[in-house]
Design an enzyme around this catalytic site. Structure first.
Site, PDB file in Angstrom:
ATOM      1  CG  HIS A 120     -23.436   7.671 -64.587  1.00  0.00           C
ATOM      2  ND1 HIS A 120     -24.238   6.899 -63.769  1.00  0.00           N
ATOM      3  CD2 HIS A 120     -24.270   8.551 -65.175  1.00  0.00           C
ATOM      4  CE1 HIS A 120     -25.483   7.307 -63.866  1.00  0.00           C
ATOM      5  NE2 HIS A 120     -25.533   8.300 -64.714  1.00  0.00           N
ATOM      6  CG  HIS A 168     -15.842   4.686 -53.754  1.00  0.00           C
ATOM      7  ND1 HIS A 168     -15.363   3.409 -53.889  1.00  0.00           N
ATOM      8  CD2 HIS A 168     -17.155   4.553 -53.464  1.00  0.00           C
ATOM      9  CE1 HIS A 168     -16.347   2.540 -53.697  1.00  0.00           C
ATOM     10  NE2 HIS A 168     -17.445   3.202 -53.433  1.00  0.00           N
ATOM     11  CE1 TYR A 225     -23.410   5.550 -58.545  1.00  0.00           C
ATOM     12  CE2 TYR A 225     -21.056   5.816 -58.831  1.00  0.00           C
ATOM     13  CZ  TYR A 225     -22.120   5.173 -58.244  1.00  0.00           C
ATOM     14  OH  TYR A 225     -21.896   4.166 -57.337  1.00  0.00           O
ATOM     15  CG  ASN A 249     -17.788  -1.885 -54.262  1.00  0.00           C
ATOM     16  OD1 ASN A 249     -17.182  -0.902 -54.679  1.00  0.00           O
ATOM     17  ND2 ASN A 249     -18.855  -1.793 -53.499  1.00  0.00           N
TER      18      ASN A 249
HETATM   19 FE1  HDE Z   1     -21.245   4.279 -55.526  1.00  0.00          FE
HETATM   20  N1  HDE Z   1     -20.974   6.281 -55.577  1.00  0.00           N
HETATM   21  N2  HDE Z   1     -23.089   4.554 -54.766  1.00  0.00           N
HETATM   22  N3  HDE Z   1     -21.490   2.292 -55.232  1.00  0.00           N
HETATM   23  N4  HDE Z   1     -19.401   3.992 -56.128  1.00  0.00           N
HETATM   24  C1  HDE Z   1     -19.855   6.910 -55.937  1.00  0.00           C
HETATM   25  O1  HDE Z   1     -19.757   8.729 -57.420  1.00  0.00           O
HETATM   26  C2  HDE Z   1     -23.763   5.718 -54.783  1.00  0.00           C
HETATM   27  C3  HDE Z   1     -22.579   1.646 -54.760  1.00  0.00           C
HETATM   28  C4  HDE Z   1     -18.808   2.794 -56.400  1.00  0.00           C
HETATM   29  O2  HDE Z   1     -13.489   5.488 -58.637  1.00  0.00           O
HETATM   30  C5  HDE Z   1     -20.027   8.391 -56.071  1.00  0.00           C
HETATM   31  O3  HDE Z   1     -18.140   9.668 -58.683  1.00  0.00           O
HETATM   32  C6  HDE Z   1     -25.115   5.520 -54.322  1.00  0.00           C
HETATM   33  C7  HDE Z   1     -22.487   0.238 -54.979  1.00  0.00           C
HETATM   34  C8  HDE Z   1     -17.432   2.997 -56.801  1.00  0.00           C
HETATM   35  O4  HDE Z   1     -14.583   7.323 -59.108  1.00  0.00           O
HETATM   36  C9  HDE Z   1     -21.500   8.597 -55.748  1.00  0.00           C
HETATM   37  C10 HDE Z   1     -25.214   4.194 -54.027  1.00  0.00           C
HETATM   38  C11 HDE Z   1     -21.278   0.046 -55.591  1.00  0.00           C
HETATM   39  C12 HDE Z   1     -17.240   4.375 -56.760  1.00  0.00           C
HETATM   40  C13 HDE Z   1     -21.964   7.190 -55.448  1.00  0.00           C
HETATM   41  C14 HDE Z   1     -23.943   3.599 -54.315  1.00  0.00           C
HETATM   42  C15 HDE Z   1     -20.674   1.335 -55.742  1.00  0.00           C
HETATM   43  C16 HDE Z   1     -18.484   4.956 -56.347  1.00  0.00           C
HETATM   44  C17 HDE Z   1     -19.038   9.211 -55.303  1.00  0.00           C
HETATM   45  C18 HDE Z   1     -26.408   3.457 -53.475  1.00  0.00           C
HETATM   46  C19 HDE Z   1     -20.655  -1.275 -56.017  1.00  0.00           C
HETATM   47  C20 HDE Z   1     -15.954   5.120 -57.049  1.00  0.00           C
HETATM   48  C21 HDE Z   1     -18.059   9.764 -56.315  1.00  0.00           C
HETATM   49  C22 HDE Z   1     -27.563   3.580 -54.260  1.00  0.00           C
HETATM   50  C23 HDE Z   1     -21.287  -1.825 -57.187  1.00  0.00           C
HETATM   51  C24 HDE Z   1     -15.846   5.449 -58.498  1.00  0.00           C
HETATM   52  C25 HDE Z   1     -18.606   9.398 -57.598  1.00  0.00           C
HETATM   53  C26 HDE Z   1     -14.534   6.144 -58.769  1.00  0.00           C
HETATM   54  C27 HDE Z   1     -18.690   6.327 -56.226  1.00  0.00           C
HETATM   55  C28 HDE Z   1     -23.230   6.923 -55.141  1.00  0.00           C
HETATM   56  C29 HDE Z   1     -23.682   2.228 -54.077  1.00  0.00           C
HETATM   57  C30 HDE Z   1     -19.383   1.484 -56.344  1.00  0.00           C
HETATM   58  C31 HDE Z   1     -21.805   9.580 -54.632  1.00  0.00           C
HETATM   59  C32 HDE Z   1     -26.167   6.593 -54.177  1.00  0.00           C
HETATM   60  C33 HDE Z   1     -23.524  -0.827 -54.641  1.00  0.00           C
HETATM   61  C34 HDE Z   1     -16.417   1.940 -57.174  1.00  0.00           C
HETATM   62  O5  HDE Z   1     -22.222   9.073 -56.836  1.00  0.00           O
END
Ligand code: HDE
Length: 711
Positions: free
Chosen positions: A338, A74, A361, A147
């Protein structure tokens, strides 16, 4: 009113260094006024620069450290401020104050994003879009980090690094950027049957939205609501755009990536600047705790959605974006979301993907923002005052007063005190948890194809065709035949014809093999689980097809007027007024940027020239009435460009209105125009051309023409 105050408070914090006035003098970061910002300190006019030049060193050192690590996923984002208004209380289900007091307005910041690409990548990549909202509630920040697709690729957090490594550019040559069309992604996917449902979404046009303002938002994971009495409901969050859910064509997406890679960012920015504030209906699907097991899938499985036919979405609020950020870095880049930022009345479920996210997060903010004090960055600050005994750390802003930084204490009068539940103190749902310590997937997560079928079967014929073509495009980029073959085999569990059509184009045979999917428990009956006979309870869900979306408005649509000298000024102005009256934007495109004279002698200033923009940046085209104007458009130096506009708009099923006297251009345009009773092509001979033009634009695209035109 209160909301505006809160919103302003937030912005004031950000505003500190943004204004400019004559009395403001350039200073160093220590506040020392600078007398010369043009030259460094040197030993003589032509001599070496002196190390003692602390002004130069401060400026360059700061510059050297201007970048922070981009998000691992993202990375590319666009954000905006806004407000969430509750129209119907959810007090029966949750005690979260922002969801219980009807009429209440809560300030929000929303960050949209693509997932796979780097910060500088194109907006129009085929990808999932992030839809992350920070609600600045009076009970603390609540983050809904969702999402634009309601399901996910994987069921357990432990597979996330694998998924992301597979989709990111390949590690040896860092190719391709912001694209899933490559070996490693499809290698991984072809071995992961659990991702098939999400793959259907990703290959659909949902992955190439027309606008960030025309996408749905989903919380994806199931959460829990808890009311004052402690009663629990499972909840799924939905945001439905008031402008409908619309997409571009893949061919268009690729063109836009070249012509305007910031297309989505610009579109959001311009709409907000113009006061066309994007709006979404906010809704929830609610399931009483005792009904948890009434579905033919597991509510904890993030690769499943709850069909709206089984549990309707109750619309209870409106989300409006009404202010662009003042500074991209300070706000959109530094905002830290988060899923674990909760308020009383909302809690987690045991969804194993969500559980893993809860760890990730904060961890990522530490490496990205560099300090546990990231909550003090203005965009991340709670509007509720923060009191606790956490101290110090990198870049601490708060000046904690007094001697005590521990609790209990008597020296500091005991403060700060923990809050009782009745005072808004957060308590987790008291839930009985017992089980063997196991590292395995629940049997209830094993059906990977039913909802992939449900999605595919719910699509209109043009949508199915787009999905099929997307698979062909993506898999044609896969260089290893075995991977292509595995994918064709996977598709056969979803739809035989789809699998066959894709296989034919990617040069493989359809072999329906049960994949050695490691997530399927060893004792599961794989044959039975993957059998075609296992059909979902809901066979077709209307909400899954964009063909059924809202198509009654041209608000914020962009219409290109192609104009040459001598164009019919009154016809042009009349149409322009009508379109703008309905909320659309009109932009003039002329052979050059020089002012254009219309037949009534008035002068128009074009915004674009035929060579500086393309039809893919517009929702519809008007070819200005007037023979003289048309003559200029078909002159040798313009003809190719004008035709390109028309033929591309035609190819992408957009409405084109040929004004009177434009026959010379019409007649040399795509010959297919004349073969059909084409609903997207409007001429002055139509019965009510302006009305028909407006209704065609409101319909977004006449996608089914693609099928007719190709038949
Ligand atoms: Fe994320 N995800 N994600 N994700 N995610 C991040 O956090 C993560 C997942 C989503 O505009 C990171 O600040 C793991 C699902 C959005 O700043 C990180 C897993 C969904 C955004 C991270 C998922 C999301 C992130 C990277 C699996 C939909 C952007 C930067 C367990 C519900 C937020 C950050 C923004 C961002 C980890 C799966 C949505 C690395 C480990 C499912 C919208 O922490």
């Amino acid at each position: 009113m209160k909301n505006n105050l809160q919103n302003n408070k937030k912005l004031d914090q950000l505003d500190a260094h943004s204004t400019s006035n004559e009395n403001e003098k350039l200073t160093t970061n220590q506040g020392l006024k600078i007398n010369n910002n043009q030259d460094s300190l040197k030993a003589g006019d032509r001599g070496p620069t002196l190390l003692e030049d602390f002004i130069l060193r401060e400026k360059i050192t700061h510059f050297d450290h201007e970048r922070i690590p981009e998000r691992v996923v993202h990375a590319r984002g666009s954000g905006a401020h806004g407000v969430f208004k509750l129209n119907k209380s959810l007090a029966a289900y949750t005690k979260a104050k922002f969801l219980t007091e009807t009429g209440k307005e809560t300030p929000v910041f929303l960050r949209f994003s693509t997932v796979a690409g780097s910060k500088g990548s194109t907006d129009l990549a085929r990808d999932v879009r992030g839809f992350a909202i920070k609600f600045y509630t009076e009970e603390g920040n609540y983050d809904l980090v969702g999402n634009n697709m309601p399901v996910f690729f994987i069921q357990d957090a432990i597979k996330f690094p694998d998924l992301i490594h597979a989709v990111k550019p390949e590690p040896d040559n860092e190719i391709p950027q912001a694209a899933s069309a490559h070996d490693t992604f499809w290698d991984f996917i072809s071995l992961m049957p659990e991702s098939m449902h999400m793959i259907m979404w990703l290959m659909s046009d949902r992955a190439i939205p027309r606008s960030l303002r025309m996408m749905e938002g989903f919380g994806v994971n199931s959460f829990k609501f808890i009311n004052e009495e402690g009663k629990v409901h499972f909840v799924k969050f939905h945001f439905k755009p008031k402008l409908g859910v619309h997409s571009v064509a893949w061919d268009e997406a690729q063109r836009i990536s070249g012509v305007d890679p910031d297309f989505h960012k610009r579109d959001l920015w311009e709409a907000i600047e113009k006061g066309a504030f994007p709006e979404w209906d906010f809704g929830v699907q609610l399931i009483p705790e005792e009904d948890e097991h009434k579905f033919d899938f597991d509510l904890l499985d993030p690769s499943k959605l709850i069909p709206e036919e089984e549990v309707p979405v109750q619309i209870v609020g409106t989300l409006t974006l009404n202010k662009n950020p003042e500074n991209f870095f300070a706000e959109t880049e530094q905002v830290a979301f988060h899923p674990g930022h909760l308020v009383p009345g909302i809690d987690f479920t045991n969804d194993p993907l969500l559980q893993g996210r809860l760890f990730s997060y904060t961890d990522t903010q530490l490496s990205r923002l560099g300090s546990p004090n990231f909550h003090e960055i203005p965009i991340n600050r709670s509007i509720n005052t923060v009191h606790n005994n956490q101290r110090d750390g990198h870049m601490r802003q708060q000046i904690a007063k007094g001697k005590t930084s521990y609790e209990p204490n008597s020296i500091g009068g005991g403060c700060p005190f923990q809050a009782m539940m009745s005072e808004g103190g957060f308590t987790s749902q008291e839930e009985r948890v017992s089980g063997e310590k196991v590292r395995r997937r629940s049997q209830s997560f094993v059906d990977h194809y039913s909802q992939a079928k449900l999605f595919y079967n719910s699509q209109s014929e043009p949508e199915k065709l787009h999905l099929q073509n997307a698979l062909i495009f993506e898999l044609s980029k896969v260089t290893i035949p075995e991977i292509r073959e595995r994918m064709a085999g996977q598709l056969a569990f979803i739809d035989d014809l789809l699998a066959q059509k894709v296989a034919d184009k990617i040069g493989v045979k359809v072999k329906k093999l049960n994949q050695p999917n490691q997530s399927i428990p060893a004792d599961a009956n794989v044959e039975e689980l993957q059998s075609k006979e296992r059909e979902p309870k809901t066979k077709v869900s209307e909400a899954l097809s964009m063909a059924n979306t809202i198509k009654n408005t041209i608000k914020s649509r962009k219409i290109g007027f192609i104009v040459g000298n001598g164009a019919n000024g009154s016809a042009l102005n009349e149409l322009k007024t009508k379109l703008e009256g309905e909320g659309a934007t009109v932009e003039i495109i002329a052979p050059s940027l020089a002012p254009v004279k219309t037949d009534d002698g008035s002068s128009l200033t074009p915004k674009h020239s035929l060579t500086s923009i393309a039809s893919v940046c517009f929702d519809a085209l008007y070819i200005s009435a007037g023979e003289e104007s048309t003559k200029e458009l078909v002159e040798p130096q313009n003809k190719h460009h004008a035709l390109n506009f028309v033929n591309e708009a035609y190819k992408h099923c957009k409405a084109i209105y040929f004004g009177a006297g434009t026959e010379e251009l019409y007649n040399i345009s795509n010959p297919a125009f004349r073969k059909h009773e084409d609903r997207a092509i409007i001429t002055s001979e139509n019965k009510n051309p302006e009305k028909e033009f407006i209704s065609a634009i409101a319909g977004h695209r006449v996608w089914d023409l693609e099928l007719e035109r190709n038949s």
